[in-house]
Scaffold this motif. Structure first.
Motif, PDB file in Angstrom:
ATOM      1  N   ASP A 143      -0.822  -2.604 -11.443  1.00  0.00           N
ATOM      2  CA  ASP A 143      -1.802  -2.822 -10.381  1.00  0.00           C
ATOM      3  C   ASP A 143      -1.170  -3.794  -9.390  1.00  0.00           C
ATOM      4  O   ASP A 143      -0.381  -4.659  -9.791  1.00  0.00           O
ATOM      5  CB  ASP A 143      -3.071  -3.469 -10.941  1.00  0.00           C
ATOM      6  CG  ASP A 143      -4.066  -2.453 -11.485  1.00  0.00           C
ATOM      7  OD1 ASP A 143      -3.812  -1.241 -11.352  1.00  0.00           O
ATOM      8  OD2 ASP A 143      -5.085  -2.879 -12.045  1.00  0.00           O
ATOM      9  N   VAL A 144      -1.530  -3.673  -8.132  1.00  0.00           N
ATOM     10  CA  VAL A 144      -1.080  -4.627  -7.106  1.00  0.00           C
ATOM     11  C   VAL A 144      -2.329  -5.322  -6.573  1.00  0.00           C
ATOM     12  O   VAL A 144      -3.268  -4.672  -6.118  1.00  0.00           O
ATOM     13  CB  VAL A 144      -0.325  -3.921  -5.961  1.00  0.00           C
ATOM     14  CG1 VAL A 144       0.030  -4.928  -4.870  1.00  0.00           C
ATOM     15  CG2 VAL A 144       0.926  -3.232  -6.487  1.00  0.00           C
ATOM     16  N   ILE A 172       2.153   1.922  -3.459  1.00  0.00           N
ATOM     17  CA  ILE A 172       1.181   1.971  -4.556  1.00  0.00           C
ATOM     18  C   ILE A 172       1.441   3.121  -5.532  1.00  0.00           C
ATOM     19  O   ILE A 172       1.419   2.913  -6.738  1.00  0.00           O
ATOM     20  CB  ILE A 172      -0.277   2.013  -4.018  1.00  0.00           C
ATOM     21  CG1 ILE A 172      -0.746   0.600  -3.691  1.00  0.00           C
ATOM     22  CG2 ILE A 172      -1.252   2.643  -4.998  1.00  0.00           C
ATOM     23  CD1 ILE A 172      -0.934  -0.323  -4.864  1.00  0.00           C
ATOM     24  N   THR A 210       0.833  -1.203   0.000  1.00  0.00           N
ATOM     25  CA  THR A 210       0.000   0.000   0.000  1.00  0.00           C
ATOM     26  C   THR A 210       0.874   1.262   0.000  1.00  0.00           C
ATOM     27  O   THR A 210       0.616   2.205  -0.748  1.00  0.00           O
ATOM     28  CB  THR A 210      -0.960  -0.009   1.210  1.00  0.00           C
ATOM     29  OG1 THR A 210      -1.931  -1.033   1.003  1.00  0.00           O
ATOM     30  CG2 THR A 210      -1.664   1.323   1.381  1.00  0.00           C
ATOM     31  N   ILE A 238      -4.759  -1.552  -1.887  1.00  0.00           N
ATOM     32  CA  ILE A 238      -4.547  -2.600  -2.887  1.00  0.00           C
ATOM     33  C   ILE A 238      -5.853  -3.363  -3.087  1.00  0.00           C
ATOM     34  O   ILE A 238      -6.729  -3.341  -2.219  1.00  0.00           O
ATOM     35  CB  ILE A 238      -3.431  -3.575  -2.437  1.00  0.00           C
ATOM     36  CG1 ILE A 238      -3.689  -4.077  -1.028  1.00  0.00           C
ATOM     37  CG2 ILE A 238      -2.065  -2.929  -2.550  1.00  0.00           C
ATOM     38  CD1 ILE A 238      -2.649  -5.008  -0.477  1.00  0.00           C
TER      39      ILE A 238
END
Length: 152
Positions: A58-59, A49, A46, A81
């Motif tokens: 993207d995670v 990010i 996070t 996330i």
């Protein structure tokens, strides 16, 4: 290059998550919401990010926890996330992350903390298996930024 296994399971809001709509991505599997290692890993992803997003990634985290458990985990730690719920182990089996583990002297089948880097074309670029939570998000980011240096 190997194609990443594709699956469709629900996110924490109960909406179907289509992987191919989120390439390139960092896909990570973790054992359980709100446990110490999993919380460390989620908070570190996070925190990074903005850097992952700058690079177009993207995670996405996956565990066998319920959508409600994911919602609580996200709220409790202000996670940024996407978390996917895989109680039927579709994604976990596709990525072969369910292994025998030793929990307090008892053999159990559980999720082995693992991360997969998938490029914009759905190719599996790199995998990390049996990772330690602390510092892992940074290691993944470092690899994306400079794959040659990260391999050394």
């Amino acid at each position: 290059m190997t194609k990443a296994p594709i699956f469709e399971i629900n996110d924490s809001d109960g909406k179907p998550f289509k992987m191919e709509d989120h390439f390139p991505m960092v896909l990570y599997f973790y054992p359980k919401d709100s446990t110490s290692g999993c919380t460390t890993e989620a908070k570190e992803f996070t925190a990074l990010i903005p850097e992952f997003q700058k690079l177009g990634y993207d995670v996405v985290g996956v565990s066998r926890d319920s959508e409600k458990s994911h919602q609580n985990f996200i709220c409790r730690y202000t996670l940024a996330i996407t978390l996917l719920s895989d109680p039927e182990e579709k994604a976990c089996k596709a990525y072969d992350v369910i292994k025998e583990k030793n929990m307090y002297g008892k053999k159990v089948m559980g999720v082995v903390r693992s991360t997969f880097l998938i490029d914009k074309d759905g190719n599996l670029v790199k995998e990390w298996r049996k990772v330690k939570a602390a510092g892992h998000a940074q290691a993944v980011l470092d690899f994306i930024k400079n794959p040659e240096a990260a391999e050394a």
